[in-house]
Design a protein around this motif. Structure first.
Motif, PDB file in Angstrom:
ATOM      1  N   SER A  46       0.848  -1.185   0.000  1.00  0.00           N
ATOM      2  CA  SER A  46       0.000   0.000   0.000  1.00  0.00           C
ATOM      3  C   SER A  46       0.884   1.235   0.000  1.00  0.00           C
ATOM      4  O   SER A  46       2.065   1.180   0.356  1.00  0.00           O
ATOM      5  N   ARG A  47       0.293   2.364  -0.378  1.00  0.00           N
ATOM      6  CA  ARG A  47       1.083   3.592  -0.391  1.00  0.00           C
ATOM      7  C   ARG A  47       1.515   3.955   1.033  1.00  0.00           C
ATOM      8  O   ARG A  47       2.621   4.441   1.254  1.00  0.00           O
ATOM      9  N   ASP A  48       0.631   3.704   1.997  1.00  0.00           N
ATOM     10  CA  ASP A  48       0.987   4.014   3.386  1.00  0.00           C
ATOM     11  C   ASP A  48       2.194   3.208   3.831  1.00  0.00           C
ATOM     12  O   ASP A  48       3.085   3.720   4.510  1.00  0.00           O
ATOM     13  N   SER A  49       2.234   1.924   3.421  1.00  0.00           N
ATOM     14  CA  SER A  49       3.377   1.071   3.788  1.00  0.00           C
ATOM     15  C   SER A  49       4.646   1.571   3.127  1.00  0.00           C
ATOM     16  O   SER A  49       5.716   1.600   3.742  1.00  0.00           O
ATOM     17  N   PHE A  50       4.529   1.967   1.884  1.00  0.00           N
ATOM     18  CA  PHE A  50       5.698   2.478   1.170  1.00  0.00           C
ATOM     19  C   PHE A  50       6.206   3.753   1.832  1.00  0.00           C
ATOM     20  O   PHE A  50       7.409   3.925   2.051  1.00  0.00           O
ATOM     21  N   VAL A  51       5.285   4.678   2.136  1.00  0.00           N
ATOM     22  CA  VAL A  51       5.680   5.932   2.786  1.00  0.00           C
ATOM     23  C   VAL A  51       6.291   5.654   4.145  1.00  0.00           C
ATOM     24  O   VAL A  51       7.292   6.255   4.533  1.00  0.00           O
ATOM     25  N   SER A  52       5.687   4.704   4.888  1.00  0.00           N
ATOM     26  CA  SER A  52       6.192   4.373   6.217  1.00  0.00           C
ATOM     27  C   SER A  52       7.630   3.853   6.135  1.00  0.00           C
ATOM     28  O   SER A  52       8.490   4.236   6.939  1.00  0.00           O
ATOM     29  N   GLU A  53       7.904   2.994   5.154  1.00  0.00           N
ATOM     30  CA  GLU A  53       9.259   2.476   4.990  1.00  0.00           C
ATOM     31  C   GLU A  53      10.230   3.587   4.609  1.00  0.00           C
ATOM     32  O   GLU A  53      11.369   3.631   5.085  1.00  0.00           O
ATOM     33  N   SER A  54       9.758   4.505   3.750  1.00  0.00           N
ATOM     34  CA  SER A  54      10.623   5.616   3.335  1.00  0.00           C
ATOM     35  C   SER A  54      10.951   6.524   4.507  1.00  0.00           C
ATOM     36  O   SER A  54      12.093   6.995   4.640  1.00  0.00           O
ATOM     37  N   VAL A  55       9.963   6.775   5.359  1.00  0.00           N
ATOM     38  CA  VAL A  55      10.202   7.613   6.546  1.00  0.00           C
ATOM     39  C   VAL A  55      11.173   6.920   7.496  1.00  0.00           C
ATOM     40  O   VAL A  55      12.089   7.543   8.046  1.00  0.00           O
ATOM     41  N   LYS A  56      11.000   5.618   7.647  1.00  0.00           N
ATOM     42  CA  LYS A  56      11.912   4.858   8.510  1.00  0.00           C
ATOM     43  C   LYS A  56      13.346   4.943   7.984  1.00  0.00           C
ATOM     44  O   LYS A  56      14.304   5.092   8.747  1.00  0.00           O
ATOM     45  N   ALA A  57      13.487   4.872   6.654  1.00  0.00           N
ATOM     46  CA  ALA A  57      14.821   4.901   6.044  1.00  0.00           C
ATOM     47  C   ALA A  57      15.540   6.209   6.327  1.00  0.00           C
ATOM     48  O   ALA A  57      16.775   6.254   6.383  1.00  0.00           O
ATOM     49  N   MET A  58      14.786   7.285   6.546  1.00  0.00           N
ATOM     50  CA  MET A  58      15.394   8.588   6.783  1.00  0.00           C
ATOM     51  C   MET A  58      16.167   8.635   8.103  1.00  0.00           C
ATOM     52  O   MET A  58      16.985   9.537   8.320  1.00  0.00           O
ATOM     53  N   HIS A  59      15.934   7.673   8.972  1.00  0.00           N
ATOM     54  CA  HIS A  59      16.614   7.638  10.268  1.00  0.00           C
ATOM     55  C   HIS A  59      17.680   6.551  10.324  1.00  0.00           C
ATOM     56  O   HIS A  59      18.195   6.238  11.384  1.00  0.00           O
ATOM     57  N   THR A  60      17.979   5.957   9.170  1.00  0.00           N
ATOM     58  CA  THR A  60      18.990   4.904   9.111  1.00  0.00           C
ATOM     59  C   THR A  60      20.075   5.301   8.110  1.00  0.00           C
ATOM     60  O   THR A  60      19.970   6.322   7.420  1.00  0.00           O
ATOM     61  N   LEU A  61      21.100   4.467   8.014  1.00  0.00           N
ATOM     62  CA  LEU A  61      22.195   4.773   7.094  1.00  0.00           C
ATOM     63  C   LEU A  61      21.781   4.677   5.629  1.00  0.00           C
ATOM     64  O   LEU A  61      22.469   5.203   4.755  1.00  0.00           O
ATOM     65  N   ARG A  62      20.636   4.032   5.381  1.00  0.00           N
ATOM     66  CA  ARG A  62      20.206   3.984   3.988  1.00  0.00           C
ATOM     67  C   ARG A  62      19.826   5.369   3.477  1.00  0.00           C
ATOM     68  O   ARG A  62      19.761   5.608   2.272  1.00  0.00           O
ATOM     69  N   ASP A  63      19.614   6.292   4.400  1.00  0.00           N
ATOM     70  CA  ASP A  63      19.281   7.652   3.988  1.00  0.00           C
ATOM     71  C   ASP A  63      20.410   8.268   3.167  1.00  0.00           C
ATOM     72  O   ASP A  63      20.169   9.096   2.295  1.00  0.00           O
ATOM     73  N   PHE A  64      21.657   7.866   3.462  1.00  0.00           N
ATOM     74  CA  PHE A  64      22.779   8.358   2.657  1.00  0.00           C
ATOM     75  C   PHE A  64      22.629   7.898   1.199  1.00  0.00           C
ATOM     76  O   PHE A  64      22.770   8.682   0.268  1.00  0.00           O
ATOM     77  N   ALA A  65      22.355   6.607   1.029  1.00  0.00           N
ATOM     78  CA  ALA A  65      22.209   6.070  -0.329  1.00  0.00           C
ATOM     79  C   ALA A  65      21.003   6.683  -1.035  1.00  0.00           C
ATOM     80  O   ALA A  65      21.082   7.069  -2.212  1.00  0.00           O
ATOM     81  N   ASP A  66      19.871   6.777  -0.303  1.00  0.00           N
ATOM     82  CA  ASP A  66      18.675   7.371  -0.905  1.00  0.00           C
ATOM     83  C   ASP A  66      18.920   8.820  -1.308  1.00  0.00           C
ATOM     84  O   ASP A  66      18.497   9.266  -2.379  1.00  0.00           O
TER      85      ASP A  66
END
Length: 1240
Positions: free
Chosen positions: A886-906
Motif C-alpha cells: 500500500s502507499r501508506d506502507s511504502f511511505v512508512s518504509e521511506s520515513v523509517k529509512a530517513m533515520h537509518t544509514l540507507r538515507d545516505f544512499a537514498d
C-alpha cells in the motif's frame, strides 16, 4: 455420414473442448475437423449433424451448422440452382424444427445462416435482365422452383417472406427465431456494412422496406411493381404485426414468454427504427409502444426501450410536421414528466451497484440530454439539473457540456429566459461538486465509513449533498487510473467553466453569492477548523474540513476567472460598462481583502490560499487599493515560513512544498504583471537581498527569488541598458559556477564526480562505523556524527552543480514569449553567447551521471563503496495499481529509512537523478533558443553520446525521462534548416538503439512477465508488474516521439515546417527509413493497445510518401506489416485497435496492389488459403464504394476462421456504430474518448 464418422467428429470435438486434453491431442483433433470442413460432402454432413432429432449434443450440432456456414460463405458462388435450393431447404427445415431446449447460440447461428443465404439470393432476380421472360414465366421459375431454369438465373428466394410468416405462425419457438432472423438481417444490411449486403444494397433495402410496411404505405412511396410486390406474403407490414403483438405482451408481463418476446421485439426495433418509413412508425404507434416498455418494471426491457427511443429520436425526419406527429409527444410537459418519473424510479446503491440499473440510468440521461436540441422548458431543465446531481460522476458529467453550451449562447441565457432563472441553482450545484476527487476517492478506498461521515459533515439542509459522488461507480466505468484521472480532470474543468460563465453573465450576483458562501463557511464548524487546526492534511490522511476548505478556494478561482471574462465579454460600447466595472472592482477588492485576512494553520490550505491570491492580481493591477502589494507581501512572508524544530518529517516536507509554491507563484506574478512590478523593482531587489542575507532560505529556494527579479526586469518596459545590467547581475554569477575548478574537476572523470558528490566522505564515515558491503543499511540507525555529515552534505548538494539555476533562468525568462517579440529577441541576444560555452559542461554532467549508474564502472571501487553506489542507484517509487505494498506502507518504509544509514544512499541517489533530470530540462530549455544549440557542429551525435552511449545502467524509468524531456524537446524545437545536420546523425543512432531497447524488454515481458507460474512471492510479482508497467510507459513516450517526428493521422495540428523536413529526411534516406519502419512496426505489434493504435495512425499518415518508390522497401513492409496486422486482427487483446488496423491493412494492400501482385501472394500465404479466396475478396472490394466497406471485406477474409473474433467484431461494430448522436460527447480526453456513445 455413417455412425463411425459421426463418432469421430464427436470425439474430436470432445478433445478440443476438454480442458484436460493435451496440446497434441487437441491439435490432432483440430486437424481432423479442418479436414472434414474441406470435404465436398461437408454441407450434407453439417445438415445431418445439426438436426434436433439426431441425438447429438449442442456442441456437435453447432459444429454441423459451421459446416453449412462454410459452404455458404466460400462455395455459394460455385453452386448451381439445385445445390442452392437444397442448402436453403435444409436451413428452413432446421429453423422450423427449433425447440425450447435449444440454447441461444444455436438459434443465433441458425439466424446467421438464414441471413447469409438471404443476403446472397433474396430478390436477386430484380438485378438480372428479365426482359425476355413475361411475369408468368418468371413466377413459374421463381415460385415453383423450376429446376430447368438456367444456372445463370438462380432463385431469388421470392417466398422468403412467406417462409418467415410460417416461422412466425408455427409456434412460440419459431416465432422467437423469426425475430432473431429479422434483427440479424437488419444489422447486416443497415448497420454493419457487411460486404455481401453492400454489394446488393439496392434490392435488399428495397425488399426490407417492402415487407416491413403495409401495402397502402408502400404505394405512397413507390410506384407499383410486380417484381417487388411479389415478394410480399401479406398486405400487413411486419412492423405493425410486431407492434400489435408487443402491446399484447406488455399487458401480460407476468408471463415468462411475454417478457422474452418484449425483449426480442425491442431488439428488432432497435435495428430498424432508424431507416423505416415514417408513416409506418405512425401507423404502428411506435412511440406509445416504446414509452410503455420504458415504464416496465423489468430493467432489461427498460434498457432496450431507451435504446429504441434513442434510435427513434435521432433518426432523420423529412419535415417538421412528420417529426411532431411521430415523436412530438415526448417533448410535451407530460412526456418530460414521464421521463423524470422513469429516472426517479431507478434507485442506485453505491454499496451494491446493479450494473443493469446503472447502465440504464446512463443511457436514459444521455438520451434526455440529447433532447436539448428541441427543448428549453422548465420541466426539462429541472430534469437535467436533477441528473447533474447524480452520485455517479459519469451520469452527472453527461449534462455538463449541455450547461456550458447553453451558457455560451447569449440568447438562451439572458435575463428573459427560463434558463436564466435556474442559474443560481446550477451555480450552487456546480460549486458543491467542485471537489478534490482524487484525494476524496483515496480516502473512500481506505475508510469505508468515510462517505457517510462526509455526508453527515455537510450542510444537511442543502439538497445537493444528499448524495456524494462515489468512486464505486468510477471503478465500474474505467479500467485504469490514468483513464480515471483524465475523466476527473475534464469533469472539474466543466464545473469550473460553468461557474466561470455564470459569474461572467451575473458578475455582481456571483460575487455577492460567493461573499455570503465564504462567510457562512468560515463561521461554521468546518471553517473554524480550517482556520485553527494545523494538521488537517497529514500522513496522507485527510480530515473532512480540509475538503470543504480546499473547495472554497477552487470556487474563488473560478469566480475570479468569471470576472476577468466579463471585462472582455461585456461590450465596451455600452455606456454603463465603466460604472459596472467600478462596482465590480470594489466587490473584488472586498473579496481579496477577506481572503488576505484568513489566517490558516493547515499548510496545504495555506499553500492553496497563496495560489488563489495570485489569481486576483490581473484584476487588481489597475486599481489604487494597494492590495496587489499586500498579496506580494503575503507571498514573500510565507516564502520564509520557518520549520518548527519538533516538526515531523512529513511536516518538514509540507513546509518545503509551501515555500517552493511561494517561489513558483512569485514568478507567476512576474509573468502576469511585470509592468506594475517595474515601478517597485528596486524595492523588491532590496527586500529579496535582505531575505537572502538572513540565510532562512536554501540555495535551492534562492533561485526562485532571483528568477522573479529576472522575469520582472526582462518582461517590463525598462530601457535596454538597464535590462542588460540587471540580467548580467543575476545570471552571470550563476553561470560562472560552471567554470569553477571544483566543478570542472568533478565533471572530468567518474572518480572525481563521485568525490564531488561526497561519496568519499560517506565511505570514510562508513569505515569508521565498520559498515561492510554486506550490511543492510536499513537496519542500522543514524548516529549524531552521521546526522552532522548528512546536514553538511545537504547544504553541499544544494549548490553542487549550477544546472538547476541555469535551466530555471532560461525557461522562466523566455516562457510563453513569441519568438518574434522584441523581448524574446533581446533575451536571445543575451543568452546565446552565455549558453554555448557551457553546453559542453552540461553534456559532461549528463555523461558522468549515466556512467555512475553502470555497474561495470564500479569494479575498481572498494566492495563497501560498490554496495553503497548500488543502493543509491536503486529507484524506489510507488505506482498505484502496480505495487503490491500500500502507499501508506511504502511511505512508512521511506520515513523509517530517513533515520537509518540507507538515507545516505537514498539521498545520493535522489540528488544524482534530480540533477540528471534538470540537465535534461536545461537542454530542453536551451533548445528553445533558436539555433543556439543546433548550430554547434556534431551536436546531435554529442547529445546522444552523453545521454545514451553508456546505457548499461539506465533503467526503463530513466529512458522514459530521457526521451520525454530531452529528445522529444530537441526534436520539436529543431529549426527546419538544422534538420539535416542535427536530426540526421541523431536519428541514425537513436532509432535502432531505441528499437533494440524496446524489443529486448518486450521479449522479456512475453517470456517472463506474462508467463508467471503463480507461485511467486509478492516482491517478485511486484517487480514483474512494475517492469511491465514501466515498459508500457516507455513505449508510450517513444510513440509520442515518433509523432513528434512525422505527425499522425487525424491530428489536431497540421504538420509544421520541421516535421515536413524530417519526413523528407527519413523517407528519402533508405538507412533511416529502414530504422524508422522497423521501430514503428514493432510498436504496432507490441501488446499495448494505445501504443499500437497511435503507431498505426502514424503509418496511415505517411505510407503514401514511403511506398511505390523502391520495390525492396515495398516488399519488406508488405511482408512485415501484413503479418503484424493479421495477427492483431485475430487477437481479442487488440479489439480496440481492430478498426484502425483494418484501415491500415486495406490502404496498404490497395496501394501496393495497384502496382504489384506480391501483396495478394503475401496475404494468401498468411491465411493459408487458395487464390479463390483472395480473388473473391478483391472482387467484393472492387464493388465497394468506400474505404470502410473495403476494410470490412478484407477483415472478414482475415478473420473468416476465427469465430470468437467474428462475434467480438460484430458486437463492437454494433456498439460503436456511427449514428447521429445526441450532442453528448461530453467528457472526452484529448486523444481518446473517455466516455463514448452508450447506445448500440
Amino acid at each position: 455420414m455413417d455412425s463411425d464418422g459421426v463418432n469421430q467428429i464427436v470425439t474430436a470435438l470432445g478433445l478440443i473442448h476438454n480442458p484436460r486434453s493435451s496440446n497434441d491431442d487437441r491439435r490432432q483433433a483440430q486437424q481432423f475437423l479442418d479436414k472434414v470442413r474441406l470435404e465436398p460432402e461437408s454441407p450434407f454432413w453439417g445438415y445431418q449433424l445439426s438436426l434436433p432429432n439426431s441425438n447429438n449434443n449442442t456442441i456437435v450440432r453447432h459444429f454441423g451448422l459451421t459446416l453449412l456456414e462454410k459452404s455458404i460463405m466460400y462455395d455459394y458462388d460455385t453452386y448451381n440452382l439445385e445445390k442452392i435450393l437444397t442448402v436453403r431447404k435444409w436451413i428452413i427445415e432446421l429453423c422450423s424444427n427449433v425447440t425450447n431446449d435449444d440454447p441461444n447460440y444455436i438459434k443465433e447461428k441458425l439466424a446467421f445462416l438464414w441471413v447469409a443465404l438471404a443476403k446472397r439470393s433474396w430478390g436477386i432476380y430484380v438485378e438480372l435482365d428479365c426482359a425476355p421472360l413475361d411475369l408468368a414465366a418468371l413466377n413459374e421459375i421463381l415460385i415453383n422452383k423450376d429446376k430447368s431454369a438456367p444456372n445463370h438465373l438462380p432463385s431469388g428466394w421470392v417466398d422468403m417472406d412467406k417462409d418467415l410468416f410460417q416461422l412466425w405462425n408455427a409456434n412460440l419457438f419459431t416465432r422467437e427465431l423469426s425475430l432473431i432472423i429479422f434483427r440479424t438481417l437488419f444489422e447486416d444490411i443497415f448497420i454493419l456494412e457487411d460486404p455481401i449486403a453492400i454489394s446488393r444494397s439496392p434490392p435488399l433495402n428495397l425488399f426490407c422496406s417492402e415487407i416491413m410496411s403495409s401495402s397502402a404505405i408502400v404505394e405512397t412511396y413507390y410506384d407499383a411493381s410486380p417484381l417487388i410486390s411479389i415478394a410480399r406474403a401479406s398486405d400487413h407490414g411486419w412492423l405493425k404485426i410486431w407492434s400489435d403483438f408487443l402491446q399484447q405482451c406488455l399487458s401480460n408481463q407476468n408471463d415468462k414468454n411475454s417478457l422474452n418476446f418484449i425483449n426480442k421485439i425491442l431488439s428488432t426495433f432497435k435495428a430498424c427504427l432508424h431507416w423505416i418509413f415514417p408513416a409506418n412508425l405512425l401507423e404502428s404507434d411506435i412511440l406509445q409502444r416504446i414509452t410503455s416498455s420504458l415504464l416496465s418494471n423489468d430493467i432489461h426491457i427498460k434498457i432496450l426501450a431507451v435504446d429504441c427511443l434513442h434510435a427513434l429520436l435521432t433518426r432523420t425526419f423529412l419535415t417538421t410536421e412528420e417529426f411532431n406527429k411521430i415523436v412530438g409527444a415526448i417533448f410535451m410537459p407530460e412526456g418530460i414528466q414521464m421521463l423524470s418519473q422513469v429516472y426517479d424510479s431507478v434507485i442506485l446503491d453505491p454499496n451494491n451497484i446493479n450494473e443493469h440499473h446503472y447502465s440504464f440510468i446512463k443511457k436514459l440521461v444521455e438520451m434526455c440530454v440529447g433532447l436539448s436540441s428541441y427543448l428549453n422548458i422548465m420541466g426539462y431543465l429541472k430534469l437535467i439539473l436533477k441528473t447533474t446531481c447524480n452520485e455517479s460522476l459519469i451520469v452527472s458529467g453527461l449534462s455538463l457540456n449541455f450547461w456550458v453550451s447553453m451558457l455560451r449562447i447569449d440568447t438562451l441565457s439572458n435575463e428573459n429566459t427560463l434558463f436564466f432563472q435556474l442559474l443560481p441553482d446550477l451555480l450552487e450545484i456546480c460549486a458543491n461538486r467542485l471537489l478534490n476527487y482524487s484525494d476524496l476517492f483515496e480516502q473512500q478506498d481506505n475508510n469505508e465509513s468515510y462517505t457517510d461521515d462526509f455526508i453527515q459533515s455537510s450542510n444537511n439542509n442543502n439538497p445537493h449533498f444528499k448524495t456524494l459522488p462515489s468512486k464505486k461507480y468510477i471503478d465500474i466505468d474505467f479500467d485504469s487510473t490514468p483513464e480515471i484521472n483524465t475523466f476527473l480532470s475534464n469533469y472539474i474543468k466543466y464545473l469550473d467553466d460553468i461557474i466561470r460563465i455564470i459569474v461572467c453573465k451575473r458578475p455582481k450576483e456571483g460575487l455577492r453569492w460567493l461573499e455570503q458562501r465564504l462567510k457562512d463557511f468560515f463561521f461554521s464548524d468546518h471553517g473554524l477548523k480550517c482556520l485553527n487546526q494545523s494538521k488537517l492534511y497529514l500522513n496522507k490522511k485527510i480530515d473532512l474540513p480540509y475538503f470543504w476548505g480546499y473547495q472554497q478556494f477552487e470556487i474563488i478561482e473560478s469566480t475570479v476567472k468569471g470576472i476577468s471574462r466579463w471585462k472582455i465579454w461585456y461590450d465596451d460600447d455600452k455606456p454603463d460598462k465603466q460604472s459596472k466595472l467600478t462596482e465590480l472592482n470594489q466587490l473584488v477588492e472586498i473579496l481579496c481583502e477577506n481572503l488576505l485576512a484568513l489566517n490558516l494553520c493547515d499548510l496545504m490550505l495555506l499553500r492553496k490560499q497563496i495560489q488563489t491570491l495570485v489569481q486576483f492580481t490581473p484584476l487588481l493591477k489597475d486599481t489604487q487599493s494597494g492590495l496587489m502589494l499586500k498579496v506580494l507581501e503575503k507571498i514573500l512572508t510565507i516564502s520564509t515560513f520557518e520549520i518548527n524544530e519538533n516538526a515531523s518529517d512529513e511536516e518538514r516536507e509540507l513546509v518545503r512544498d509551501l515555500r517552493i509554491t511561494c517561489g513558483t507563484e512569485l514568478n507567476r506574478l512576474g509573468y502576469m504583471i511585470p509592468e506594475s512590478l517595474k515601478e517597485i523593482l528596486n524595492d523588491l531587489e532590496n527586500v529579496i537581498a535582505n531575505i537572502l542575507l538572513t540565510k532562512k532560505i536554501s540555495a535551492h529556494e534562492s533561485v526562485a527569488f532571483k528568477s522573479f527579479l529576472l522575469v520582472v526586469s526582462q518582461r517590463s518596459s525598462l530601457a535596454k541598458e538597464i535590462k542588460f545590467e540587471k540580467f548580467s547581475k543575476i545570471v552571470d554569477p550563476e553561470l560562472e559556477a560552471w567554470n569553477d575548478p571544483a566543478t570542472m574537476k568533478g565533471l572530468s572523470e567518474l572518480p572525481w564526480f563521485m568525490e564531488r558528490l561526497g561519496i568519499v566522505k560517506i565511505a570514510e564515515y562508513f569505515k569508521e562505523r565498520g559498515i561492510n558491503g554486506k550490511a543492510d543499511l536499513l537496519t542500522i540507525d543514524m548516529d549524531d556524527k552521521g546526522r552532522k555529515l548528512k546536514s553538511a552534505l545537504n547544504e553541499h548538494w544544494g549548490k553542487i552543480f549550477p544546472v538547476r539555476a541555469t535551466r530555471i533562468y532560461v525557461q522562466y525568462s523566455i516562457e510563453k514569449l513569441p519568438h518574434t517579440s522584441p523581448d524574446y529577441l533581446h533575451l536571445l541576444s543575451l543568452w546565446k553567447p552565455r549558453i554555448q560555452p557551457i553546453l559542453p559542461y552540461i553534456l559532461q554532467l549528463i555523461s558522468q551521471i549515466q556512467k555512475y549508474h553502470n555497474p561495470q564502472n564500479w569494479l575498481d571501487l572498494p566492495i563497501e563503496v560498490q554496495s553503497f553506489v548500488k543502493d543509491s542507484c536503486a529507484e524506489r517509487f510507488w505506482q498505484v495499481g502496480v505495487s503490491t505494498k500500500s502507499r501508506d506502507s511504502f511511505v512508512s518504509e521511506s520515513v523509517k529509512a530517513m533515520h537509518t544509514l540507507r538515507d545516505f544512499a537514498d539521498s545520493v541517489g535522489h540528488i544524482v537523478r534530480y540533477t540528471r533530470e534538470y540537465a535534461f530540462l536545461a537542454i530542453a530549455s536551451i533548445s528553445q533558443l533558436e539555433d543556439t544549440l543546433y548550430e554547434i557542429p556534431g551536436m546531435g551525435e554529442l547529445l546522444w553520446k552523453a545521454a545514451a552511449s553508456d546505457s548499461a545502467g539506465i533503467s526503463l524509468h530513466s529512458w522514459r525521462h530521457m526521451i520525454n524531456l530531452l529528445f522529444r524537446n530537441t526534436v520539436k524545437n529543431c529549426p527546419a534548416k538544422f534538420v539535416v545536420p542535427f536530426m540526421g546523425p541523431l536519428l541514425t543512432i537513436a532509432l535502432p538503439a531505441i528499437d533494440e531497447l524496446l524489443t529486448k524488454n518486450w521479449e522479456m515481458v512475453y517470456n517472463n512477465g506474462i508467463q508467471l507460474q503463480g507461485n511467486e512471492n509478492d516482491d517478485a510479482l511486484s517487480e514483474e508488474m512494475m517492469q511491465e508497467h514501466l515498459l508500457r510507459q516507455l513505449t508510450a513516450v517513444v510513440d509520442r516521439m515518433l509523432i513528434d517526428l512525422v505527425g499522425q493521422l487525424n491530428s489536431r495540428f497540421p504538420l509544421n515546417e520541421t516535421q515536413i523536413e524530417i519526413r523528407t529526411l527519413i523517407f528519402n534516406n533508405k538507412e533511416l527509413l529502414g530504422s524508422f519502419l522497423q521501430l514503428l512496426t514493432h510498436v504496432i505489434s507490441f501488446k499495448d493497445t494505445k501504443c499500437s493504435y497511435n503507431a498505426i495512425l502514424i503509418l496511415r499518415n505517411c505510407y503514401k510518401e514511403i511506398l511505390l518508390k523502391d520495390e525492396e522497401v515495398d516488399k519488406w513492409l508488405c511482408k512485415e506489416i501484413f503479418v503484424i496486422l493479421a495477427t492483431i486482427l485475430n487477437d481479442t487483446f487488440f479489439q480496440d485497435v481492430h478498426a484502425e488496423a483494418g484501415y491500415l491493412f486495406t490502404e496498404i494492400y490497395i496501394y501496393l496492389r495497384s502496382k504489384y501482385d506480391f501483396p495478394a501472394y503475401a496475404l494468401e500465404e498468411i491465411l493459408q488459403c487458395d487464390d479463390k479466396v483472395i480473388k473473391n475478396m478483391e472482387s467484393l472490394m472492387g464493388s465497394s464504394k468506400s474505404l470502410r466497406q473495403r476494410k470490412v471485406c478484407l477483415i472478414q477474409t482475415i478473420i473468416a476462421n476465427n469465430e470468437a473474433i467474428q462475434k467480438q467484431d460484430r458486437k463492437r461494430l454494433l456498439a460503436g456504430r456511427n449514428r447521429k448522436k445526441l450532442n453528448t460527447d461530453l467528457m472526452n480526453g484529448d486523444e481518446h474518448h473517455i466516455l463514448g456513445n452508450l447506445f448500440g
